[in-house]
Scaffold this motif. Structure first.
Motif, short mmCIF file in Angstrom:
data_model
loop_
_atom_site.label_atom_id
_atom_site.label_comp_id
_atom_site.label_asym_id
_atom_site.label_seq_id
_atom_site.Cartn_x
_atom_site.Cartn_y
_atom_site.Cartn_z
N SER A 183 42.03 105.17 44.90
CA SER A 183 40.95 104.24 44.58
C SER A 183 41.49 103.00 43.89
N ALA A 184 40.73 101.92 43.98
CA ALA A 184 41.13 100.67 43.32
C ALA A 184 41.21 100.86 41.81
N GLU A 185 40.33 101.71 41.26
CA GLU A 185 40.34 101.97 39.82
C GLU A 185 41.63 102.68 39.40
N LEU A 186 42.08 103.64 40.21
CA LEU A 186 43.34 104.33 39.89
C LEU A 186 44.51 103.36 40.02
N GLU A 187 44.45 102.50 41.01
CA GLU A 187 45.50 101.49 41.17
C GLU A 187 45.57 100.60 39.92
N GLN A 188 44.43 100.22 39.38
CA GLN A 188 44.40 99.40 38.17
C GLN A 188 44.98 100.15 36.98
N PRO B 66 37.38 107.91 40.28
CA PRO B 66 37.74 108.65 41.48
C PRO B 66 39.23 108.54 41.80
N VAL B 67 39.79 109.65 42.29
CA VAL B 67 41.21 109.64 42.68
C VAL B 67 41.36 108.84 43.96
N VAL B 68 40.52 109.15 44.95
CA VAL B 68 40.52 108.42 46.22
C VAL B 68 39.08 108.02 46.54
N ASP B 69 38.93 107.00 47.34
CA ASP B 69 37.60 106.59 47.76
C ASP B 69 37.03 107.65 48.70
N GLY B 70 35.77 107.98 48.51
CA GLY B 70 35.11 108.92 49.40
C GLY B 70 35.22 110.37 48.98
N ALA B 71 35.94 110.67 47.93
CA ALA B 71 36.04 112.05 47.43
C ALA B 71 35.60 112.04 45.97
N GLU B 72 34.33 111.74 45.76
CA GLU B 72 33.80 111.54 44.41
C GLU B 72 33.88 112.80 43.54
N GLY B 73 34.04 113.96 44.14
CA GLY B 73 34.11 115.20 43.38
C GLY B 73 35.41 115.38 42.61
N TYR B 74 36.39 114.55 42.89
CA TYR B 74 37.70 114.64 42.23
C TYR B 74 37.93 113.37 41.42
N THR B 75 38.06 113.56 40.09
CA THR B 75 38.26 112.40 39.22
C THR B 75 39.55 112.55 38.41
N VAL B 76 40.04 111.44 37.94
CA VAL B 76 41.28 111.40 37.17
C VAL B 76 41.00 111.92 35.76
N GLY C 286 61.60 99.29 35.76
CA GLY C 286 60.58 98.30 35.41
C GLY C 286 59.44 98.18 36.40
N ASP C 287 59.51 98.88 37.55
CA ASP C 287 58.47 98.80 38.56
C ASP C 287 57.62 100.07 38.57
N VAL C 288 56.31 99.90 38.74
CA VAL C 288 55.42 101.04 38.89
C VAL C 288 55.61 101.59 40.30
N MET C 289 55.94 102.87 40.39
CA MET C 289 56.20 103.50 41.69
C MET C 289 55.07 104.43 42.12
N GLY C 290 54.24 104.87 41.19
CA GLY C 290 53.17 105.80 41.47
C GLY C 290 52.68 106.40 40.17
N CYS C 291 52.08 107.59 40.25
CA CYS C 291 51.67 108.25 39.01
C CYS C 291 51.54 109.76 39.21
N VAL C 292 51.60 110.45 38.08
CA VAL C 292 51.40 111.89 38.02
C VAL C 292 49.98 112.10 37.50
N LEU C 293 49.23 112.96 38.19
CA LEU C 293 47.83 113.15 37.85
C LEU C 293 47.48 114.59 37.52
N PHE C 294 46.57 114.74 36.57
CA PHE C 294 45.79 115.95 36.43
C PHE C 294 44.40 115.52 36.88
N ILE C 295 43.81 116.31 37.75
CA ILE C 295 42.53 115.96 38.37
C ILE C 295 41.46 116.94 37.91
N SER C 296 40.26 116.41 37.63
CA SER C 296 39.16 117.30 37.24
C SER C 296 38.07 117.26 38.30
N THR C 297 37.29 118.32 38.28
CA THR C 297 36.13 118.42 39.17
C THR C 297 34.89 118.54 38.29
#
Length: 180
Positions: free
Chosen positions: A99-104, A122-132, A142-153
């Motif tokens: 999701s754009a929010e996770l990207e931010q 939301p972790v991804v768009d369209g899967a509202e049941g999974y949140t960061v 120095g560059d952002v490469m990604g992220c490690v997540l714990f996801i809640s339902t």
């Protein structure tokens, strides 16, 4: 492959401009690496290159271990999509655009931990049941490469300080692996 109807000429230095609409849609930013493929019929294909993709097997093992240790949904992303997930059906999140929010959150370069009563991201768009629940950015040289997540339902208890430290540790470890 989908035709866009856009035609560009190569300049005298061999450069071609990727139109702004395509860069925005594909989330291609200035400085992003692109991998170039060629086909026998003359096609040239540009694909966003993800250095995190090279750590895919490793990320799967890490997500599985974190899940077994904490009994929580865990994931690793690159800058664009979920590359590894454990504890939830892969079809819901794996290889889907974040999701754009996770990207931010990632671009902010800060560890995020959702607080009780706070609206879920939301972790991804369209899967509202999974949140960061927790997001720890993976930073390499120095560059952002990604992220490690714990996801809640919905209705699940939010992770605590132990999971926060674990996500931070794994993110730093993956960042170091990218440097080698």
């Amino acid at each position: 492959m989908k035709a866009t109807g856009i035609v560009r000429r190569i300049d005298d230095l061999g450069r071609v401009v990727i139109p702004k609409e395509i860069r925005r849609t594909m989330r291609i930013r200035e400085g992003d690496p692109l991998e170039i493929f060629t086909e026998k019929d003359g096609e040239v294909i540009f694909k966003k290159y993800s250095p995190m993709g090279e750590l895919n097997d490793f990320a799967n093992q890490i997500c599985e271990t974190m899940h077994k240790t904490t009994n929580r949904i865990t994931a690793v992303t690159d800058r664009d999509s979920v590359i590894s997930i454990f504890g939830a059906p892969k079809k819901d999140l794996a290889e889907k655009r974040i999701s754009a929010e996770l990207e931010q959150l990632m671009e902010a370069r800060q560890v995020y931990q959702r607080k009780l009563g706070e609206k879920g991201i939301p972790v991804v768009d369209g899967a509202e049941g999974y949140t960061v629940a927790i997001a720890a950015p993976i930073i390499s040289e120095g560059d952002v490469m990604g992220c490690v997540l714990f996801i809640s339902t919905e209705g699940a208890q939010l992770p605590g300080e132990v999971e926060n430290k674990l996500a931070c540790t794994v993110a730093k470890f993956l960042g170091k692996q990218m440097e080698n």
